[in-house]
Design an enzyme around this catalytic site. Structure first.
Site, short mmCIF file in Angstrom:
data_model
loop_
_atom_site.label_atom_id
_atom_site.label_comp_id
_atom_site.label_asym_id
_atom_site.label_seq_id
_atom_site.Cartn_x
_atom_site.Cartn_y
_atom_site.Cartn_z
N ARG B 136 -55.99 -73.21 34.60
CA ARG B 136 -54.63 -73.00 35.11
C ARG B 136 -54.24 -74.00 36.19
NH1 ARG B 136 -52.13 -69.64 31.47
NH2 ARG B 136 -53.81 -68.43 30.57
N ARG B 176 -52.76 -62.79 34.21
CA ARG B 176 -53.42 -63.29 33.01
C ARG B 176 -54.82 -63.78 33.35
NH1 ARG B 176 -49.27 -65.76 29.19
NH2 ARG B 176 -47.31 -65.58 30.30
N LYS B 209 -64.23 -65.76 35.53
CA LYS B 209 -63.94 -64.88 36.67
C LYS B 209 -62.73 -65.35 37.47
CE LYS B 209 -67.31 -62.50 35.37
NZ LYS B 209 -66.79 -61.73 34.25
N HIS B 250 -46.65 -60.05 24.46
CA HIS B 250 -47.51 -61.10 23.90
C HIS B 250 -46.89 -61.59 22.58
CE1 HIS B 250 -51.01 -62.99 22.12
NE2 HIS B 250 -51.60 -62.91 23.30
N ASN B 289 -49.90 -75.67 20.62
CA ASN B 289 -48.80 -74.71 20.66
C ASN B 289 -48.32 -74.63 22.10
OD1 ASN B 289 -48.66 -71.55 21.59
ND2 ASN B 289 -47.49 -71.91 19.73
N GLN B 291 -45.61 -72.74 24.72
CA GLN B 291 -44.69 -71.61 24.88
C GLN B 291 -43.80 -71.84 26.09
OE1 GLN B 291 -47.16 -68.08 25.01
NE2 GLN B 291 -48.29 -68.78 23.21
N ASN B 307 -51.67 -73.99 24.13
CA ASN B 307 -52.95 -73.77 23.44
C ASN B 307 -53.35 -75.09 22.79
OD1 ASN B 307 -53.80 -71.01 23.69
ND2 ASN B 307 -51.94 -70.48 22.55
N ARG B 309 -55.14 -76.21 20.55
CA ARG B 309 -55.94 -76.01 19.35
C ARG B 309 -55.04 -75.37 18.30
NH1 ARG B 309 -56.53 -70.50 19.41
NH2 ARG B 309 -56.44 -69.52 21.44
N ARG B 717 -60.42 -35.59 4.29
CA ARG B 717 -59.63 -36.84 4.27
C ARG B 717 -58.52 -36.70 3.24
NH1 ARG B 717 -62.89 -40.07 -0.22
NH2 ARG B 717 -64.32 -38.37 -0.60
N GLY B 723 -60.32 -47.24 4.12
CA GLY B 723 -60.70 -47.34 5.52
C GLY B 723 -60.78 -45.98 6.17
N GLU B 762 -77.06 -43.21 4.00
CA GLU B 762 -75.96 -43.68 3.16
C GLU B 762 -76.32 -45.01 2.53
OE1 GLU B 762 -72.07 -42.50 4.69
OE2 GLU B 762 -71.32 -44.41 3.92
N GLN B 830 -70.54 -45.33 -3.39
CA GLN B 830 -71.27 -44.96 -2.18
C GLN B 830 -72.06 -43.70 -2.46
OE1 GLN B 830 -68.78 -45.16 1.26
NE2 GLN B 830 -67.95 -47.15 0.65
N GLU B 842 -68.49 -41.45 -3.14
CA GLU B 842 -67.21 -41.86 -3.73
C GLU B 842 -67.40 -43.04 -4.66
OE1 GLU B 842 -64.49 -44.05 -0.89
OE2 GLU B 842 -65.67 -42.93 0.58
N ASN B 844 -65.21 -46.29 -6.08
CA ASN B 844 -64.01 -47.09 -5.88
C ASN B 844 -63.91 -48.13 -7.00
OD1 ASN B 844 -63.27 -45.94 -3.25
ND2 ASN B 844 -65.17 -46.92 -2.56
#
Lengths: 381, 1081
Positions: B136, B176, B209, B250, B289, B291, B307, B309, B717, B723, B762, B830, B842, B844
């Site tokens: 910074r 920040r 830090k 953001h 980039n 901003q 940024n 990169r 469920r 997911g 599992e 599974q 299950e 899938n």
């Protein structure tokens, strides 16, 4: 109200009328700038054109105060995907549609402008018409066909000032620049006024003697509308200034200088109209992005010996700048001030506009030291 | 061969280059770096360079065997990277394509002298430029030198200095942290107490830090520029982007439009010139980039951030314009100049130009709040989105509504479900609350008569955007007064041009979507497809990259070839990540190789699948029935592939089939059989294969009945979700009732699956099948017992604790299920092994999360084989036989990676609902080595010594004591709260007892906050009972970055690793190829 965009080859696009109602005819050109619609509409280089914006959302900021050098649009008509009716910007003074209405410019929206621009890219720029209301297209197309064979018209007369005037009195410490105003001076004038030059603006058809009577240290021929070959008197004047004074031409000005040097010019199939044209500075081996708005170019291989092509368009290889090897004559096809914006860094000092200014200053010094003031002897072939 | 100026001014050959990837997907660093890295690897190899890749993420395309010459799937640590560099001896290292992770690692390698020691040059943007942009103070100084305005700011390393700065400039102040990902730990402080809290957290997160304190310009316009520069100082801007939300949120959490919409040319040119001056002053060679904050009422602006990169924004800009930023950045790093690089889009012009677009692009972030219902939904300077969608149209409204559809959050347009029930006061209040739902709240506010002016004043969103939303709302109100029979074609056309979906129109016109579709077809109101060509049609372009719009000319020609559509997976979200993009891409490649024209539909701008040269044709569109049907109607493909786009694509299978679209691969009936609980049960019973007992409930009564039969605990469920969304373990009737009634609102249309919870081992299998031959590349064993979602478990391949007998049973079951279903393509099954018996959990009928992992470590091209099977090839003809492939002589461990520190108030304990955002792979010849690598790669900081805090649930105490004894034997000190301490003491272990949170001070939290604890082992008492003590401990662990394990199984794995290695210095890197050679040959 229903409106149509008709092309000379018979292609018809349907849309909505906005702005002034009416029927207008003109050269249909596509502009790719995404933000500069106020500048494009008021650019004299677009005199009497029907401008198609490839970016579909036009008018988002309305018409801002002070943008554009002319308080009025130069174009015949506007074609857009959408013209924003609720603009938003702190400098907005008018909605675009109201502005067009005030100035009697018809526009058509709801057009697939990408389809239109693809058509023009493939078939070349052509004349067209905007027709509001339910006029049958046949009559309009017939008129377009008739006009298609018209010889090139001189558009400069309608955009050049009526009489000479002093633009900037200044100290004149670095010399006196006379600007031959073909309509589109752009910000070149404000750049000059910031730099201790005395600046006088003269009409495009000022004769060489009259022009020299202003005792210029340098002469600039600006951008402007139309085919340079339609401006024969200006070409003649320029021919007589070659070698007499440092000369700089941009846009149409480059084409005029090229003709004065005995080179040829031609109409581009699609033109260069946008803010994203890459131009390579051949000496520096570097590329910068320029803003352009023209439909003609200097024909490759027709410039006489002794002229160095200094800049080319990276996209199509067309000539974007040249200079005379013996005397201070410089020309670029793009808007030089846009390049100046990016001009941070020493590499840009070789820029042609700056070389012209240096030559102008040098002539002023020499004149003060009692020299003839003639920069070189040069006789065009 | 590329030559590049070296520091001495001479030319030096570049032969071998290291590329560092970005590691696992976390919030703030998602699939965009797979896209960038993949492009970069291709671009470098095109120049004849040998590419060495380091990345720990196995779910990526970039770690595919064909993407680089030497691929190391190893932890992204300095030690490991140094070993790889020592082994490979590259000439150069490309640091700017692996996100902040890659950049930080490269920075570390440079600073610690590794690069110098092995003569490796940093390519592209020099270290000094990276420092100038990232540090910074140096950044501020550089900006001041070139006269670019930056907000008043100070860098502080402690709280006292922060308070002192605040006293001089006043509030609000933005905080920040320096060197973090996605703005972790930042925030806006409105007063001294907030400053202390936010700055304190920021100091903790910052790798150096430091936190930056800065005058807040919240409410100004946020404008971004993507800029590129080469070593010859040619500079171009690629794209401007404008955030819908003003400064304060953001950019990763903002709705973003491209190009900028509300800037006058003067403002645009001012910022563009500034961007070019900045990239020159920093000396960046590649992309960056920038901003800006722009005052909405003057020409004042501030430079906010640079940024140095490629980034999420550059991926968006690439997809928005068609300009391949990462590819060009890689070529620049290799020493080429912009004019020397070809324009891959037009095939004629060079890369040295500025793209112009002739459409509008809208990006909307995808947030995980549907999964983390307790998370704080407020948006601020800390990014929370896991992914994003992008949409293109020739109207802003069209692009906006397409983007909303693409989010897959169950919305048909700008109306949030149930928002019409909100009170006016609630709507008015929520206008001022910047959260993920605000876009929809604004639309509702306009419906309720709140004015555009009022909204602009309160949100500081630009009037242009609000007026556009008002226009949509107005049109909807107009449509409400119409009906389907009499509606005017022109009005319908207008509605479609402004992005109203058929589903939304059906709601407004009170009819069925199909009626709208029929009406439109008759009136020829259907979309055309236009090309993204970087040049607004100024040049003929080669890219087959299209979007829909309601215009007059369609530009996508009929190629006359055989063609197949592959449906992508949409935005990255928890449970549906980059793995599915990997699968989509491989399917497209397989189609290409089979001579079939591949067509992909997807809307995720971060991914490889939406790169312009991945497929033969790309449609950047929402994945809804309507949008897909339009493309199918136009393309008339041989079929549509739904197996690789996760649940997004599977959910479209049946509706598409109903419209006569041929679904390739496994039949719709088989898909339904696998997904319908009742039918699965009948099917498995028929095969004599045991399944965990359970049933599907369509009502409360039915649910309670099933529970009565099975007994608690139960896994519950909703059906048809990926997911494990809203999956829970319930321990009693009260919890079950609450779940059925409130959590998922059970109805006949939305049944809830209720299964017995078996806390066994599992096991997971992925198989490829053509209806006959069933290839099983491998069986994966989970370290955590059933109850922890498979996506959150460590998975080990080949299994280390599974008997040959059980393996045989699993293979037998898998083969019979795949054949029985008539699977053509992939299937994932599974299992749980409990009390010596194997049960199916299950089935899938699609690609699973583990397909990339398993494909990579076995070398079996699973997706390619599945695609060929779908096209009708016989696997036997391709040289495969049914059964489990032999186990390789090395071990692979997949570890989950979480993003908990980004989402305040989310409980981190592992359960049946998936919480991880990404994964890493550890691979080695020894299991313990592979496990160690996986743990390290996952970012888990294994303490070498210190105090281990244990707070265990009663049910876990016996098992836990044994575990803690193991840690004690290694020299760790033990700390525990009363109950656990008593159990440990009773076992004769020395333990320090500390107070619980509720027992006064100093308590367990004090020790955590004071950094006196090195690791925490906490098991939640039970399912979901709010449990203040444990929750606070777990959250504190996240906030203070102390490793916290909530499963005894994971803890045991960590212990076993510690027992065999303390430092990890004995771990050796090896390329994927080196492993595969030992297996295949």
């Amino acid at each position: 109200m229903h409106a149509m965009m008709l092309l000379a080859d018979g292609t018809v696009f349907h849309g909505e009328a906005i702005g002034a109602a009416g029927e207008v005819y003109g050269e249909v050109v596509c502009h790719t700038s995404m933000t500069a619609y106020p500048e494009v509409l008021t650019d004299a280089a677009c005199k009497d054109d029907i401008v198609v914006f490839t970016y579909p959302l036009i008018g988002n900021i309305g018409v801002p105060a002070e943008d554009g050098e002319y308080s009025r649009p130069q174009v015949k008509g506007v074609v857009a995907g959408e013209i924003c009716t609720k603009p938003s910007n702190w400098r907005t003074v008018d909605r675009l549609e109201d502005y067009l209405l005030t100035h009697g410019v018809p526009a058509v929206t709801g057009i697939d402008t990408r389809a239109l621009s693809r058509h023009l890219r493939r078939n070349g720029t052509m004349r067209g018409a905007i027709v509001c209301g339910d006029t049958p297209p046949e009559a309009v197309l017939a008129r377009l066909r008739e006009e298609a064979d018209d010889p090139a018209r001189d558009l400069i007369a309608s955009v050049t000032p009526a009489a000479p005037y002093v633009y900037h009195k200044g100290s004149g410490r670095r010399g006196h620049v006379v600007v031959v105003d073909c309509g589109a001076t752009r910000r070149v004038l404000s750049v000059l006024s910031a730099g201790d030059y005395r600046v006088t603006v003269v009409p495009a058809y000022t004769a060489a003697e009259e022009l020299l009577a202003f005792s210029p240290d340098g002469v600039i021929i600006t951008d402007g509308p139309g085919d340079p070959k339609a401006a024969a008197p200006l070409v003649e004047t320029t021919r007589r200034l070659l070698g007499q004074r440092p000369l700089f031409g941009f846009g149409l000005g480059q084409l005029i200088i090229a003709l004065a040097l005995g080179a040829d010019t031609y109409k581009l199939k699609y033109g260069h109209r946008g803010a994203n044209h890459p131009v390579e500075d051949l000496a520096a081996g570097r590329v910068f992005i320029t803003s352009q708005n023209h439909g003609f170019a200097v024909k490759e291989g027709t410039l006489p010996a002794g002229i160095t092509v200094s800049h080319v368009n990276l996209n199509d290889g067309t000539i974007e700048g040249f200079f005379h090897e013996q005397c201070p004559v410089f020309a670029v096809q793009f808007f030089p001030e846009a390049a100046m914006d990016q001009g941070a860094g020493p590499a840009w000092r070789g820029d042609l506009f700056n070389r012209f200014l240096a030559a102008t200053g040098e002539r002023k010094q020499k004149r003060e030291l009692g020299g003839s003031g003639i920069v070189a002897t040069f006789l065009p072939s | 061969m590329i030559y590049r100026e070296n520091n001495q001014g001479g030319k030096q050959a570049l032969r071998k280059v290291v590329v560092i990837g970005s590691g696992p997907i976390i919030i703030g660093q998602a699939a965009e770096f797979d896209y960038a890295g993949t492009q970069a690897c291709k671009a470098l190899r095109e120049e004849g360079l040998e590419v060495v890749l380091i990345n720990s993420n196995p779910a990526t395309i970039m770690t595919d065997i064909e993407m680089a010459d030497r691929i190391y799937i190893e932890p992204l640590t300095r030690e490991m990277a140094a070993k790889i560099i020592e082994k490979e001896r590259p000439d150069g290292l490309l640091p700017t394509l692996g996100g902040q992770t890659g950049l930080n690692l490269a920075f570390d390698l440079a600073k610690s002298g590794v690069l110098e020691r092995f003569g490796v040059r940093l390519l592209g943007t020099p270290l000094s430029a990276i420092e100038k942009a990232e540090d910074r103070e140096k950044f501020k100084q550089t900006m001041q030198e070139i006269g670019e305005p930056v907000p008043e700011s100070a860098i502080v390393s402690d709280l006292a200095a922060a308070e002192e700065f605040a006293a001089t400039i006043g509030y609000p102040i933005i905080v920040r942290p320096a060197y973090t990902l996605g703005g972790s730990g930042g925030g806006i402080a409105e007063n001294p107490s907030e400053l202390r809290e936010i700055a304190g957290r920021g100091l903790k997160y910052s790798l150096i830090k430091q936190v930056l304190l800065e005058r807040s310009v919240a409410g100004w316009k946020e404008i971004e520029f993507e800029v590129m520069r080469d070593a010859a100082d040619n500079c171009i801007t690629i794209c401007s982007m404008e955030n819908f939300d003003p400064i304060g949120i953001h950019t990763g959490d903002s709705i973003v439009v491209a190009p900028s919409q509300t800037l006058a040319d003067k403002e645009y040119q001012m910022l563009r010139s500034s961007a070019l001056r900045i990239i020159r002053a920093l000396g960046i060679e590649g992309g960056c980039n920038i901003q800006f904050a722009l005052d909405p009422n003057s020409l004042n602006y501030y430079v906010i951030e640079v940024n140095p990169r490629v980034s999420r924004s550059s991926a968006l800009a690439s997809k928005a314009t068609g300009y391949p930023i990462a590819r060009v950045a890689a070529k620049i790093a290799a020493g080429l100049t912009l004019p020397e690089i070809g324009n891959a889009v037009t095939g004629k012009t060079s890369a040295c130009f500025e793209p112009v677009v002739d459409y509008c692009v809208v990006k909307i972030p995808r947030w995980p709040f549907d999964k983390f219902r307790n998370a704080n939904r407020l948006l601020g300077t800390q990014m929370k989105a896991t992914g994003e969608v992008m949409a293109i149209d020739r109207t802003f409204e069209g692009a906006l509504q397409k983007a909303v559809r693409s989010l897959e959050i169950g919305l048909t347009g700008l109306t949030l479900k149930g928002i019409d029930q909100w009170s006016d006061e609630e709507v008015a209040r929520r206008v001022g609350v910047a959260d993920d739902q605000r876009l929809f709240v604004l639309a509702e506010a306009l419906r309720r008569g709140i004015t555009v002016d009022e909204i602009c004043r309160r949100t500081r969103i630009d009037r242009w955007f609000v007026a556009k939303i008002a226009g949509i709302v107005h049109l909807e109100e107009q449509l409400r007064r119409e009906n389907i029979r009499e509606i005017d074609d022109e009005l319908l056309r207008q509605a479609k041009a402004l992005g109203l979906s058929d589903e939304r129109l059906a709601e407004l016109l009170s009819c069925r979507p199909a009626e709208i579709y029929e009406k439109r077809k008759k009136a020829a109101i259907t979309p055309v497809y236009k090309m993204v060509d970087t040049c607004a049609a100024e040049f003929e372009a080669q890219t087959p990259y299209y979007y829909s719009t309601y215009g007059t000319e369609d530009e996508a020609p009929d190629t006359g070839r055989r063609r197949v559509v592959v449906l992508g997976a949409g935005p990255i979200r928890i449970g549906q990540g980059i793995e599915f993009d990997y699968c989509s891409v491989h399917s497209v490649w397989a189609l290409r190789r089979a001579g079939v024209q591949s067509i992909i539909i997807n809307n995720n701008p971060e991914t490889v699948s939406t790169d312009f040269d991945t497929s033969d044709r790309l449609y950047f569109e929402p994945l809804t029935l309507e949008d897909v049907l339009h493309i199918v109607a136009k393309e008339q493909p041989e079929g549509v592939v739904v197996q690789f786009g996760g649940q997004t694509a599977i959910n479209l299978a049946a509706p598409l089939a109903k419209h006569g679209v041929k679904i390739l691969g496994t039949s719709i009936d088989a898909i339904d059989m696998a997904e319908d609980r009742k039918r699965t049960e009948i099917f498995l019973n028929g095969l004599g294969i045991p399944q965990t007992e359970g049933g599907a409930a369509t009502s409360l009564e039915e649910g309670m009945g099933i529970a009565l039969k099975l007994g608690f605990p139960l896994v519950v469920r909703p059906s048809y979700v990926l997911g494990g969304r809203a999956m829970e373990i319930v321990y009693n009737e009260v919890e079950l009732l609450e779940y059925l009634k409130f959590a998922v609102a059970v109805t006949p249309e939305h049944p809830v699956l209720i299964d017995r919870y078996l806390p066994g081992k599992e096991v997971e299998v992925d198989a490829v099948c053509d209806g006959e031959t069933v290839i099983i590349p491998g069986i994966m064993e989970h370290i955590e017992r059933a109850g922890v979602h498979s996506g959150d478990s460590y998975a080990v391949f080949p299994p280390q604790g599974l008997s040959a007998e059980h393996k045989n049973v699993i293979v037998d079951h898998t083969v019979r299920i795949a054949r029985g279903l008539g699977v053509r393509g992939l299937v994932n099954i599974q299992y749980v092994v409990y009390n010596g018996r194997v049960y199916v959990l299950e089935v899938n009928p699609r690609a699973s999360r583990t397909v990339p992992f398993l494909s990579k470590v076995t070398g079996v091209p699973m997706v390619a084989l599945a695609t060929q099977a779908m096209l009708g090839a016989r696997l036997a003809d391709l040289g495969y036989t049914t059964g489990l492939l032999p186990e390789p002589p090395y071990v692979s461990v997949k570890a989950p990676v979480f993003s908990f520190e980004k989402l305040g108030a989310v409980d981190v304990f592992l359960g049946p609902e998936m919480k991880s955002t990404g994964e890493v792979l550890g691979i080695d010849r020894e299991y313990s080595h592979a496990l160690f690598k996986a743990i390290v790669a996952a970012g888990f900081q294994i303490p070498k010594e210190g105090v281990i805090l244990a707070t265990l649930a009663d049910k876990d105490k016996a098992e836990g004591v044994e575990l803690m004894a193991g840690f004690h034997a290694l020299g760790y000190k033990l700390m525990a709260t009363s109950g656990t301490a008593a159990a440990l003491a009773a076992a004769g272990l020395p333990v320090t007892e500390v107070k619980k949170v509720t027992e006064g001070h100093p308590n367990v939290l004090t020790f955590i906050k004071e950094n006196r604890v090195s690791m925490i082992i906490n098991t939640p008492t039970r399912g979901k009972v709010p449990e203040r003590n444990g929750f606070q401990i777990r959250r504190a662990a996240v906030e203070f970055r102390i490793p916290c394990l909530t499963s005894l199984d994971t803890a045991k794995a960590v212990l076993s690793v510690l027992q065999s290695h303390r430092s990890g210095s004995d771990l050796e890197p090896k390329t994927l190829n080196d492993y595969l050679i030992t297996y295949v040959s």
